[in-house]
Design an enzyme around this catalytic site. Sequence first.
Site, PDB file in Angstrom:
ATOM      1  N   LYS A  61      -7.897  -0.753  -9.484  1.00 29.63           N
ATOM      2  CA  LYS A  61      -8.553  -1.405  -8.351  1.00 29.63           C
ATOM      3  C   LYS A  61      -9.787  -0.599  -7.945  1.00 29.63           C
ATOM      4  O   LYS A  61      -9.677   0.595  -7.662  1.00 29.63           O
ATOM      5  CB  LYS A  61      -7.592  -1.511  -7.168  1.00 29.63           C
ATOM      6  N   TYR A 101      -2.375   5.428  -4.177  1.00 23.88           N
ATOM      7  CA  TYR A 101      -3.404   6.443  -4.007  1.00 23.88           C
ATOM      8  C   TYR A 101      -2.867   7.704  -4.687  1.00 23.88           C
ATOM      9  O   TYR A 101      -1.786   8.195  -4.326  1.00 23.88           O
ATOM     10  CB  TYR A 101      -3.667   6.729  -2.530  1.00 23.88           C
ATOM     11  N   THR A 134      -5.711   2.704  -7.209  1.00 26.19           N
ATOM     12  CA  THR A 134      -7.018   2.610  -6.564  1.00 26.19           C
ATOM     13  C   THR A 134      -7.887   3.769  -7.041  1.00 26.19           C
ATOM     14  O   THR A 134      -7.507   4.929  -6.930  1.00 26.19           O
ATOM     15  CB  THR A 134      -6.880   2.637  -5.036  1.00 26.19           C
ATOM     16  N   SER A 185       0.818  -1.212   0.000  1.00 24.76           N
ATOM     17  CA  SER A 185       0.000   0.000   0.000  1.00 24.76           C
ATOM     18  C   SER A 185       0.854   1.265   0.000  1.00 24.76           C
ATOM     19  O   SER A 185       1.950   1.302   0.577  1.00 24.76           O
ATOM     20  CB  SER A 185      -0.911   0.007   1.231  1.00 24.76           C
ATOM     21  N   HIS A 239     -13.601  -1.998  -1.943  1.00 25.57           N
ATOM     22  CA  HIS A 239     -12.754  -1.493  -0.857  1.00 25.57           C
ATOM     23  C   HIS A 239     -13.125  -2.136   0.483  1.00 25.57           C
ATOM     24  O   HIS A 239     -13.071  -1.497   1.537  1.00 25.57           O
ATOM     25  CB  HIS A 239     -12.854   0.029  -0.756  1.00 25.57           C
TER      26      HIS A 239
END
Length: 353
Positions: A224, A130, A156, A106, A248
Amino acid sequence: MPLVCLTDFQAHAWEHLSKSTWDFIEGGADDCCTRDENMAAFKKIRLRPRYLRDVSKVDTRTTIQGAEISAPICIAPTGFHRLAWPDGEMSTARAAQAASVCYITSTYASCSLEDIVAAAPRGLRWFQLYVHPNRQINKQLIQKVESLGFKALVITVDVPKVGNRRHDITNQVNLMQNLWLKDLGSPETGNSMPYFQMSPIDPSICWEDLSWFQSMTRLPIILKGILTKEDAELAVKHNVHGIIVSNHGGRQLDEVPASIDALTEVVAAVKGKVEVYLDGGIRTGNDVLKALALGAKCVFVGRPILWGLACKGEHGVKEVLDILKNEFHTSMTLTGCRSVAEINQDLIQFSRL
């Protein structure tokens, strides 16, 4: 007492974590309808086993983006693993390497990317991004993960704004104040910034921006958070390499379809042009089999990895993966599938209950 299934790890983790940390990991958006439906939807699907086939040898191996993995069961991106275990993402990476599966790291990792790579140098790693409002920070991160040997970029798309997570609001969550995101430093100063001072995720990102990301990297780009055929078709049109069907974990927009319920229309829309994966609600080997029968190439597991980490660190994550892999092997054997390639929609039916 041994922990023999993922719900055992869930119960054990609940005993080990503080209430605010547990709520942060387990919480969903609003009424948590989608979070709970992610699991319940799998139970509405029944298996149609085929017998009198030679299943003395069953092979769970497959590939994702051309890389072989031991089973179609990998680790979804979740942040702040040091909330669950002191070594955080380093332990997760070591477990993934030992299990020969992919680990999506992440953006909000609580260990530096360099430390994660050093902990598991032979592991298959993808990086989840992100999108930051500062394009230079995005470029910096993308170049770093490519240089460190990450094999795909997972963008994402379902967080133009953080979902309404009531537990975190009630708990006045400040869990991340002592966790530093060492890979989101200012391009000018190189300094790290703490989570609570970070800029918000860029809400302006749109389809046309994908070409900029593609110009930044040779890595395959995976989106995603796709849940509809319309967005799946646009993803193919914009030349992405894969889609993760995901809501999510029910943490963003509540009352959207369970991931497994959205999978069929996404798979149909891409017409085999890109690989489709799934996360959300995977708790058993049967769940994995059902997802693959509906067209997923692989599944990614989120919360159960954190349960394993909270219980036993690296060894707990490895145990969670081994349980799922062993259950999946059993599911394949008992439905007459000798290889992942033999798993198809004929193996399932939807319950009328």
